[in-house]
Design a protein around this motif. Sequence first.
Motif, PDB file in Angstrom:
ATOM      1  N   GLN A 111       0.862  -1.194   0.000  1.00 24.14           N
ATOM      2  CA  GLN A 111       0.000   0.000   0.000  1.00 24.14           C
ATOM      3  C   GLN A 111       0.892   1.236   0.000  1.00 24.14           C
ATOM      4  N   THR A 112       0.502   2.204  -0.814  1.00 24.37           N
ATOM      5  CA  THR A 112       1.309   3.432  -0.854  1.00 24.37           C
ATOM      6  C   THR A 112       0.778   4.480   0.123  1.00 24.37           C
ATOM      7  N   SER A 113      -0.481   4.392   0.523  1.00 16.66           N
ATOM      8  CA  SER A 113      -1.053   5.315   1.527  1.00 16.66           C
ATOM      9  C   SER A 113      -1.915   4.537   2.506  1.00 16.66           C
ATOM     10  N   GLY A 114      -1.332   3.530   3.112  1.00 19.53           N
ATOM     11  CA  GLY A 114      -2.093   2.746   4.100  1.00 19.53           C
ATOM     12  C   GLY A 114      -2.588   3.660   5.213  1.00 19.53           C
ATOM     13  N   ARG A 115      -3.864   3.500   5.562  1.00 14.11           N
ATOM     14  CA  ARG A 115      -4.451   4.381   6.582  1.00 14.11           C
ATOM     15  C   ARG A 115      -4.427   3.721   7.944  1.00 14.11           C
ATOM     16  N   GLY A 116      -4.034   4.492   8.957  1.00 13.55           N
ATOM     17  CA  GLY A 116      -4.117   4.015  10.334  1.00 13.55           C
ATOM     18  C   GLY A 116      -5.188   4.783  11.087  1.00 13.55           C
ATOM     19  N   ARG A 117      -5.341   4.482  12.370  1.00 13.52           N
ATOM     20  CA  ARG A 117      -6.342   5.189  13.165  1.00 13.52           C
ATOM     21  C   ARG A 117      -5.875   6.616  13.433  1.00 13.52           C
ATOM     22  N   ALA A 118      -6.822   7.478  13.744  1.00 22.60           N
ATOM     23  CA  ALA A 118      -6.562   8.877  14.118  1.00 22.60           C
ATOM     24  C   ALA A 118      -5.734   9.606  13.057  1.00 22.60           C
ATOM     25  N   GLY A 119      -5.996   9.296  11.799  1.00 21.41           N
ATOM     26  CA  GLY A 119      -5.328  10.006  10.701  1.00 21.41           C
ATOM     27  C   GLY A 119      -3.874   9.619  10.502  1.00 21.41           C
ATOM     28  N   ARG A 120      -3.400   8.595  11.226  1.00 21.50           N
ATOM     29  CA  ARG A 120      -2.005   8.183  11.030  1.00 21.50           C
ATOM     30  C   ARG A 120      -1.893   7.314   9.778  1.00 21.50           C
ATOM     31  N   SER A 121      -0.637   7.043   9.386  1.00 19.09           N
ATOM     32  CA  SER A 121      -0.495   6.170   8.217  1.00 19.09           C
ATOM     33  C   SER A 121      -0.046   4.777   8.690  1.00 19.09           C
ATOM     34  N   TRP A 122      -0.213   3.815   7.794  1.00 15.63           N
ATOM     35  CA  TRP A 122       0.191   2.442   8.119  1.00 15.63           C
ATOM     36  C   TRP A 122       1.234   2.037   7.097  1.00 15.63           C
ATOM     37  N   ILE A 123       2.470   1.869   7.561  1.00 18.87           N
ATOM     38  CA  ILE A 123       3.565   1.535   6.640  1.00 18.87           C
ATOM     39  C   ILE A 123       3.368   0.106   6.144  1.00 18.87           C
ATOM     40  N   SER A 124       3.371  -0.045   4.823  1.00 20.95           N
ATOM     41  CA  SER A 124       2.941  -1.322   4.228  1.00 20.95           C
ATOM     42  C   SER A 124       3.983  -1.832   3.246  1.00 20.95           C
ATOM     43  N   GLU A 125       5.070  -2.341   3.796  1.00 19.18           N
ATOM     44  CA  GLU A 125       6.194  -2.840   2.975  1.00 19.18           C
ATOM     45  C   GLU A 125       5.731  -3.985   2.068  1.00 19.18           C
ATOM     46  N   LYS A 126       6.272  -3.968   0.852  1.00 20.06           N
ATOM     47  CA  LYS A 126       5.844  -4.928  -0.170  1.00 20.06           C
ATOM     48  C   LYS A 126       5.969  -6.391   0.287  1.00 20.06           C
ATOM     49  N   SER A 127       4.860  -7.100   0.204  1.00 27.48           N
ATOM     50  CA  SER A 127       4.784  -8.543   0.486  1.00 27.48           C
ATOM     51  C   SER A 127       5.348  -8.959   1.843  1.00 27.48           C
ATOM     52  N   ALA A 128       5.478  -8.002   2.769  1.00 24.95           N
ATOM     53  CA  ALA A 128       5.991  -8.361   4.096  1.00 24.95           C
ATOM     54  C   ALA A 128       4.860  -8.554   5.098  1.00 24.95           C
ATOM     55  N   GLY A 129       3.760  -7.829   4.881  1.00 25.24           N
ATOM     56  CA  GLY A 129       2.657  -7.903   5.843  1.00 25.24           C
ATOM     57  C   GLY A 129       1.368  -8.339   5.183  1.00 25.24           C
ATOM     58  N   ILE A 130       0.321  -8.385   6.000  1.00 20.67           N
ATOM     59  CA  ILE A 130      -1.028  -8.626   5.473  1.00 20.67           C
ATOM     60  C   ILE A 130      -1.732  -7.276   5.455  1.00 20.67           C
ATOM     61  N   TYR A 131      -2.238  -6.896   4.287  1.00 21.43           N
ATOM     62  CA  TYR A 131      -2.994  -5.647   4.140  1.00 21.43           C
ATOM     63  C   TYR A 131      -4.326  -6.048   3.527  1.00 21.43           C
ATOM     64  N   CYS A 132      -5.346  -6.050   4.358  1.00 18.29           N
ATOM     65  CA  CYS A 132      -6.592  -6.694   3.958  1.00 18.29           C
ATOM     66  C   CYS A 132      -7.783  -5.890   4.465  1.00 18.29           C
ATOM     67  N   SER A 133      -8.802  -5.722   3.641  1.00 22.55           N
ATOM     68  CA  SER A 133     -10.030  -5.066   4.093  1.00 22.55           C
ATOM     69  C   SER A 133     -11.213  -5.930   3.699  1.00 22.55           C
ATOM     70  N   VAL A 134     -12.180  -6.006   4.617  1.00 19.96           N
ATOM     71  CA  VAL A 134     -13.402  -6.735   4.286  1.00 19.96           C
ATOM     72  C   VAL A 134     -14.569  -5.762   4.307  1.00 19.96           C
ATOM     73  N   LEU A 135     -15.443  -5.960   3.329  1.00 20.97           N
ATOM     74  CA  LEU A 135     -16.639  -5.124   3.219  1.00 20.97           C
ATOM     75  C   LEU A 135     -17.802  -5.889   3.858  1.00 20.97           C
ATOM     76  N   LEU A 136     -18.445  -5.245   4.828  1.00 22.86           N
ATOM     77  CA  LEU A 136     -19.549  -5.911   5.530  1.00 22.86           C
ATOM     78  C   LEU A 136     -20.805  -5.050   5.443  1.00 22.86           C
ATOM     79  N   ARG A 137     -21.923  -5.722   5.412  1.00 23.98           N
ATOM     80  CA  ARG A 137     -23.212  -5.000   5.451  1.00 23.98           C
ATOM     81  C   ARG A 137     -23.982  -5.550   6.651  1.00 23.98           C
ATOM     82  N   PRO A 138     -23.558  -5.182   7.853  1.00 23.48           N
ATOM     83  CA  PRO A 138     -24.144  -5.805   9.037  1.00 23.48           C
ATOM     84  C   PRO A 138     -25.501  -5.186   9.387  1.00 23.48           C
ATOM     85  N   PRO A 139     -26.463  -6.018   9.802  1.00 25.33           N
ATOM     86  CA  PRO A 139     -27.771  -5.483  10.165  1.00 25.33           C
ATOM     87  C   PRO A 139     -27.751  -4.933  11.594  1.00 25.33           C
TER      88      PRO A 139
END
Length: 338
Positions: free
Chosen positions: A129-157
């Motif tokens: 990720q080139t602009s990984g987002r962290g909490r409170a406006g911080r960034s999340w450093i996302s080195e190539k193929s070193a970590g897991i960078y994953c988002s799930v889309l949910l539609r919870p009732p």
Amino acid sequence: MATKRMANLPETTDRRIDALLTLLAENSTIVISGAKIAKEIGVTRQQVWRWIEKLRALGVRVKGHPRTGYHIERVPDILAPQMLSHRLSGTLFARRIYHFFKIDSTNAVAMRLGEAGEPHGTLVLAEEQTSGRGRAGRSWISEKSAGIYCSVLLRPPIPPAHAPLLTLVAGLAARDAAADDLDRPPDVRWPNDLLAGGRKFCGILTEMHAEPDRVHHAVVGIGMNVNQAKMPEELAEIATSLRIETGNVHSRLELLIRLLRHLDRYYNQFLADGALPILRRFAEVSSYFQGKRVRITTAKESFTGTTAGLEPSGVLRVARDDGRGVELVLSGDVAEAS
Ligand code: BTN
């Protein structure tokens, strides 16, 4: 694909690169000719060569060249959809998997997909990720193929007030998945930072689009430091990776599969039985649940106190040192205090 156009997405990883990887991985003991690969996945031999070069640049060890054929030295640790989908069957996350070699932020993509109507359970993965987002406006450093960078889309009732529970659900899933890779299970710092040896290796960012009485869609983004050999100097005191903690390289693919299977289980439990089992599990695995001396920093103040359990909505209770009673902490930074 209609959704892609609507959401104006960058190109996902070509399904045929995914097919190439799977083909090489499934034939890892033999040399497979460029011509045969080209025929099987329906491209030219030159294209096969270009993609092999791309995979090599990502650290996949492919031996050989177009004339003799190719041979993969070790099954690569790339989070490719074809490798994942059958291992996720029976879960929410097997149906729609978007993979990118490089993207700004998987959360940003998943939010756009949510607006474009993609289904509950859509999974977005990136190698980098080139602009990984962290909490409170911080960034999340996302080195190539070193970590897991994953988002799930949910539609919870659920109403928006219950959304913090989704964050706890994801934290528990990540905790259980990582526990298998560590000598001692990780601690969970409310709401969902995972700590090993007192340093953070996993963070979760939940974003949502909500109406007053219901969540339209929520995106739970999970970043886990897995195979980083070292952390950037400015983070080294507070951040770590599984590799730094154990001295071993870990399979991101296996870790991610476990994480998503646990997430599917906790999420379904949350929908079926409500918050109570989630809160109970949090109490079992987090030293921050009760009796922990902490410093809380919110947008409006910073204070010290002692944790006193969670509200049914997942909000943290902290008995303040300054005698002003129990504070309900909805969001903010929690640090251990002496
Ligand atoms: C935190 O600050 O602790 C939360 C970090 C969340 C990072 C993950 S990486 C995958 C997903 N995409 C993002 O841009 N952020 C989250």
